[in-house]
Each structure stands twice: as C-alpha cells, then as structure tokens.
Scaffold this motif. Structure first.
Motif, PDB file in Angstrom:
ATOM      1  N   GLU A  31       0.818  -1.221   0.000  1.00 49.01           N
ATOM      2  CA  GLU A  31       0.000   0.000   0.000  1.00 49.01           C
ATOM      3  C   GLU A  31       0.851   1.269   0.000  1.00 49.01           C
ATOM      4  O   GLU A  31       0.357   2.335  -0.346  1.00 49.01           O
ATOM      5  CB  GLU A  31      -0.914   0.013   1.230  1.00 49.01           C
ATOM      6  CG  GLU A  31      -2.042  -0.998   1.148  1.00 49.01           C
ATOM      7  CD  GLU A  31      -2.780  -1.166   2.466  1.00 49.01           C
ATOM      8  OE1 GLU A  31      -2.426  -0.510   3.475  1.00 49.01           O
ATOM      9  OE2 GLU A  31      -3.723  -1.989   2.492  1.00 49.01           O
ATOM     10  N   ARG A  32       2.115   1.172   0.394  1.00 46.47           N
ATOM     11  CA  ARG A  32       2.943   2.367   0.559  1.00 46.47           C
ATOM     12  C   ARG A  32       4.075   2.502  -0.451  1.00 46.47           C
ATOM     13  O   ARG A  32       4.489   3.611  -0.771  1.00 46.47           O
ATOM     14  CB  ARG A  32       3.515   2.377   1.979  1.00 46.47           C
ATOM     15  CG  ARG A  32       2.457   2.662   3.025  1.00 46.47           C
ATOM     16  CD  ARG A  32       2.895   2.233   4.421  1.00 46.47           C
ATOM     17  NE  ARG A  32       1.861   2.560   5.404  1.00 46.47           N
ATOM     18  CZ  ARG A  32       0.772   1.832   5.619  1.00 46.47           C
ATOM     19  NH1 ARG A  32       0.547   0.746   4.908  1.00 46.47           N
ATOM     20  NH2 ARG A  32      -0.119   2.195   6.530  1.00 46.47           N
ATOM     21  N   ALA A  33       4.609   1.403  -0.923  1.00 49.00           N
ATOM     22  CA  ALA A  33       5.794   1.443  -1.785  1.00 49.00           C
ATOM     23  C   ALA A  33       5.440   1.917  -3.188  1.00 49.00           C
ATOM     24  O   ALA A  33       4.413   1.538  -3.745  1.00 49.00           O
ATOM     25  CB  ALA A  33       6.440   0.064  -1.850  1.00 49.00           C
ATOM     26  N   GLY A  34       6.317   2.750  -3.736  1.00 48.57           N
ATOM     27  CA  GLY A  34       6.098   3.260  -5.083  1.00 48.57           C
ATOM     28  C   GLY A  34       7.400   3.772  -5.668  1.00 48.57           C
ATOM     29  O   GLY A  34       8.486   3.483  -5.157  1.00 48.57           O
ATOM     30  N   PRO A  35       7.321   4.558  -6.728  1.00 50.48           N
ATOM     31  CA  PRO A  35       8.526   5.090  -7.366  1.00 50.48           C
ATOM     32  C   PRO A  35       9.393   5.838  -6.347  1.00 50.48           C
ATOM     33  O   PRO A  35       8.888   6.591  -5.514  1.00 50.48           O
ATOM     34  CB  PRO A  35       7.978   6.044  -8.426  1.00 50.48           C
ATOM     35  CG  PRO A  35       6.613   5.514  -8.725  1.00 50.48           C
ATOM     36  CD  PRO A  35       6.098   4.986  -7.413  1.00 50.48           C
ATOM     37  N   ASP A  75      11.084   4.324  -4.016  1.00 52.93           N
ATOM     38  CA  ASP A  75      11.272   3.442  -2.868  1.00 52.93           C
ATOM     39  C   ASP A  75      11.974   2.165  -3.286  1.00 52.93           C
ATOM     40  O   ASP A  75      11.994   1.804  -4.463  1.00 52.93           O
ATOM     41  CB  ASP A  75       9.906   3.058  -2.255  1.00 52.93           C
ATOM     42  CG  ASP A  75       9.157   4.245  -1.686  1.00 52.93           C
ATOM     43  OD1 ASP A  75       9.806   5.154  -1.123  1.00 52.93           O
ATOM     44  OD2 ASP A  75       7.920   4.265  -1.806  1.00 52.93           O
ATOM     45  N   ARG A  96       3.525  -7.029  -6.756  1.00 56.39           N
ATOM     46  CA  ARG A  96       2.739  -5.821  -6.471  1.00 56.39           C
ATOM     47  C   ARG A  96       3.624  -4.584  -6.390  1.00 56.39           C
ATOM     48  O   ARG A  96       3.258  -3.514  -6.881  1.00 56.39           O
ATOM     49  CB  ARG A  96       1.965  -6.000  -5.166  1.00 56.39           C
ATOM     50  CG  ARG A  96       0.843  -7.015  -5.285  1.00 56.39           C
ATOM     51  CD  ARG A  96       0.097  -7.216  -3.993  1.00 56.39           C
ATOM     52  NE  ARG A  96      -0.628  -6.007  -3.597  1.00 56.39           N
ATOM     53  CZ  ARG A  96      -1.180  -5.840  -2.417  1.00 56.39           C
ATOM     54  NH1 ARG A  96      -1.099  -6.785  -1.496  1.00 56.39           N
ATOM     55  NH2 ARG A  96      -1.824  -4.720  -2.130  1.00 56.39           N
ATOM     56  N   THR A  97       4.805  -4.699  -5.762  1.00 57.98           N
ATOM     57  CA  THR A  97       5.656  -3.512  -5.606  1.00 57.98           C
ATOM     58  C   THR A  97       6.333  -3.126  -6.917  1.00 57.98           C
ATOM     59  O   THR A  97       6.515  -1.943  -7.187  1.00 57.98           O
ATOM     60  CB  THR A  97       6.676  -3.701  -4.473  1.00 57.98           C
ATOM     61  OG1 THR A  97       7.514  -4.828  -4.746  1.00 57.98           O
ATOM     62  CG2 THR A  97       5.986  -3.883  -3.132  1.00 57.98           C
ATOM     63  N   GLU A 131       4.959  -3.595  -9.836  1.00 55.71           N
ATOM     64  CA  GLU A 131       3.864  -2.958 -10.577  1.00 55.71           C
ATOM     65  C   GLU A 131       3.645  -1.520 -10.100  1.00 55.71           C
ATOM     66  O   GLU A 131       3.333  -0.627 -10.883  1.00 55.71           O
ATOM     67  CB  GLU A 131       2.574  -3.756 -10.398  1.00 55.71           C
ATOM     68  CG  GLU A 131       1.407  -3.205 -11.184  1.00 55.71           C
ATOM     69  CD  GLU A 131       0.143  -4.033 -10.985  1.00 55.71           C
ATOM     70  OE1 GLU A 131      -0.928  -3.425 -10.780  1.00 55.71           O
ATOM     71  OE2 GLU A 131       0.235  -5.268 -11.037  1.00 55.71           O
ATOM     72  N   GLY A 132       3.860  -1.280  -8.802  1.00 54.09           N
ATOM     73  CA  GLY A 132       3.702   0.062  -8.249  1.00 54.09           C
ATOM     74  C   GLY A 132       4.881   0.982  -8.507  1.00 54.09           C
ATOM     75  O   GLY A 132       4.853   2.152  -8.137  1.00 54.09           O
ATOM     76  N   GLY A 133       5.951   0.466  -9.116  1.00 54.65           N
ATOM     77  CA  GLY A 133       7.084   1.302  -9.490  1.00 54.65           C
ATOM     78  C   GLY A 133       8.258   1.289  -8.538  1.00 54.65           C
ATOM     79  O   GLY A 133       9.230   2.015  -8.746  1.00 54.65           O
ATOM     80  N   ALA A 134       8.208   0.467  -7.485  1.00 48.74           N
ATOM     81  CA  ALA A 134       9.323   0.416  -6.532  1.00 48.74           C
ATOM     82  C   ALA A 134      10.427  -0.508  -7.043  1.00 48.74           C
ATOM     83  O   ALA A 134      10.158  -1.503  -7.722  1.00 48.74           O
ATOM     84  CB  ALA A 134       8.836  -0.094  -5.172  1.00 48.74           C
TER      85      ALA A 134
END
Length: 151
Positions: A62-66, A68, A80-81, A83-86
């Motif tokens: 829910e928190r990790a993204g570009p 990170d 999932r991470t 896909e979220g950009g991390a």
C-alpha cells in the motif's frame, strides 16, 4: 529519496540494510508481525502489523512506489511492488523487474503444486552465505541509485 521497505520477519540481511541506509541517510521501515527489537538508529522504524499471513505484505504494497526500495523474498509482494514502481530486491541481491516477476510468480506456483502433489518432497535451497550478502549490498546500492533517479 524514498524509503527502504523490508519484509523483515525472515529477512537475513537486516544488518546490511541498516548499514547501507545509514550511509545513504535513507529511512527504513522494517515491517514484521513481531519479534524484532527496535533499533537505536533514528533512520530505522520497526513497524508491527497484526498477525496474519499477508498483513506485512499488504502494509508494504500500500505504501511502496517510485523512489522506494523493497526487500522481500515473497514473490506475490514483489509483483505488487514492481507494478507500483518500486525497486524490488530479494535478500540475495536478485532484482525483480517487470520483465522477470511474471516468470518468478509462475515458478513459485509450479513449485507449490509440486510440493502439494508430493508431500514427502523436501524443499530447502542452498545455505545463505557471504557471497549472497556481498551481492545484496551491491544490489541495494544500485537499487538506491535507480530509486533516487525515479523519485
């Protein structure tokens, strides 16, 4: 620069993460169900999540993204991470990317099916050693450089 999120319950490279995060002056969230002692290092936050098989994974995803970096051995969390950009790494330094995370998920599912079909099949890979730690340190430095550019 973002945050280093660590799926910390079974992570063998917590000391390496703390040392590198200190050098980079990057905050770390060590996410676990319990059992970790708080660190005296002000950059290290120990996050306790409720008991449950995926509570730590959900908190991180829910928190990790570009910008990170995520450290995990959990392939569905890695998917999932990524896909979220991390930037996402295994504790042995292997990098999860959009190009390889699908294959990692398929392999994980296949191995789960094989273990279910043969309950006497004993898993267990090779021991985690000094070379894995060294490879992880190099990979984390590289991931932090990429994350810095992405932030």
């Amino acid at each position: 620069m973002g945050v280093i999120y660590v799926d910390a319950d079974a992570c063998p490279v917590k000391a390496e993460i703390e040392a590198i995060a200190t050098r980079w002056k990057t905050p770390v969230a060590m996410v676990c169900n319990g059992g970790l002692r708080p660190s005296a290092n002000p950059l290290i936050e120990v996050v306790f999540v409720p008991e449950g098989p995926d509570a730590a994974d959900m908190w991180i995803a829910e928190r990790a993204g570009p910008g990170d970096v995520v450290v995990t051995s959990d392939v569905p969390l890695a998917a999932r991470t990524v896909e979220g950009g991390a930037e996402t790494l295994k504790p042995d330094g292997e990098r999860f990317t959009p190009a390889n995370v699908g294959q990692a998920l398929a392999t994980r599912d296949l191995m789960t099916d094989l273990r279910a079909a043969d309950p006497f099949r004993q898993g267990g890979g090779r021991a985690f050693g000094k070379a894995d730690r060294a490879r992880f340190r190099d990979a984390l430095d590289a991931a932090l450089r990429r994350a810095e550019r992405a932030a």
